[in-house]
Design a protein around this motif. Structure first.
Motif, PDB file in Angstrom:
ATOM      1  N   ILE A 200       0.808  -1.228   0.000  1.00  0.00           N
ATOM      2  CA  ILE A 200       0.000   0.000   0.000  1.00  0.00           C
ATOM      3  C   ILE A 200       0.841   1.277   0.000  1.00  0.00           C
ATOM      4  CG2 ILE A 200      -1.971  -1.125   1.122  1.00  0.00           C
ATOM      5  CD1 ILE A 200      -1.068   0.364   3.726  1.00  0.00           C
TER       6      ILE A 200
ATOM      7  N   ASN B 183      -0.200   3.922  -2.468  1.00  0.00           N
ATOM      8  CA  ASN B 183      -1.635   4.150  -2.644  1.00  0.00           C
ATOM      9  C   ASN B 183      -2.026   5.564  -2.221  1.00  0.00           C
ATOM     10  OD1 ASN B 183      -1.668   1.463  -3.292  1.00  0.00           O
ATOM     11  ND2 ASN B 183      -3.253   0.901  -1.843  1.00  0.00           N
TER      12      ASN B 183
ATOM     13  N   THR C  38      -9.391  -0.241  -0.627  1.00  0.00           N
ATOM     14  CA  THR C  38      -8.824  -1.413   0.040  1.00  0.00           C
ATOM     15  C   THR C  38      -9.642  -1.763   1.273  1.00  0.00           C
ATOM     16  OG1 THR C  38      -6.593  -0.931  -0.746  1.00  0.00           O
ATOM     17  CG2 THR C  38      -6.767  -2.312   1.209  1.00  0.00           C
TER      18      THR C  38
END
Length: 73
Positions: free
Chosen positions: A13, A16, A24
């Protein structure tokens, strides 16, 4: 084999943006798969560690209410 789950999740992640992080979380909750629980735990740990005492108390209050609702039925 030395598998550091936290590092693996954080690595997945790391790049992200907010919308991807939200997706998510939403996907993990909607899927309801137990294999997603460690990832949600790592995300919660990040939130908890970045929160002040008031925010932590608000999370605990929300959690308590959620547990009561979930176990009321």
């Amino acid at each position: 084999m030395d598998l550091n789950l936290r590092k693996a999740i954080l690595s997945n992640i790391a790049t992200n943006d907010q919308s991807q992080l939200e997706a998510t979380i939403v996907d993990a909750i909607q899927d309801g798969e137990e294999k997603m629980l460690p990832g949600l735990g790592v995300l919660f740990e990040l939130i908890w560690n970045a929160s002040d005492e008031q925010e932590k108390q608000e999370m605990i209050d929300a959690l308590e209410q959620g547990v009561k609702k979930a176990t009321a039925s």
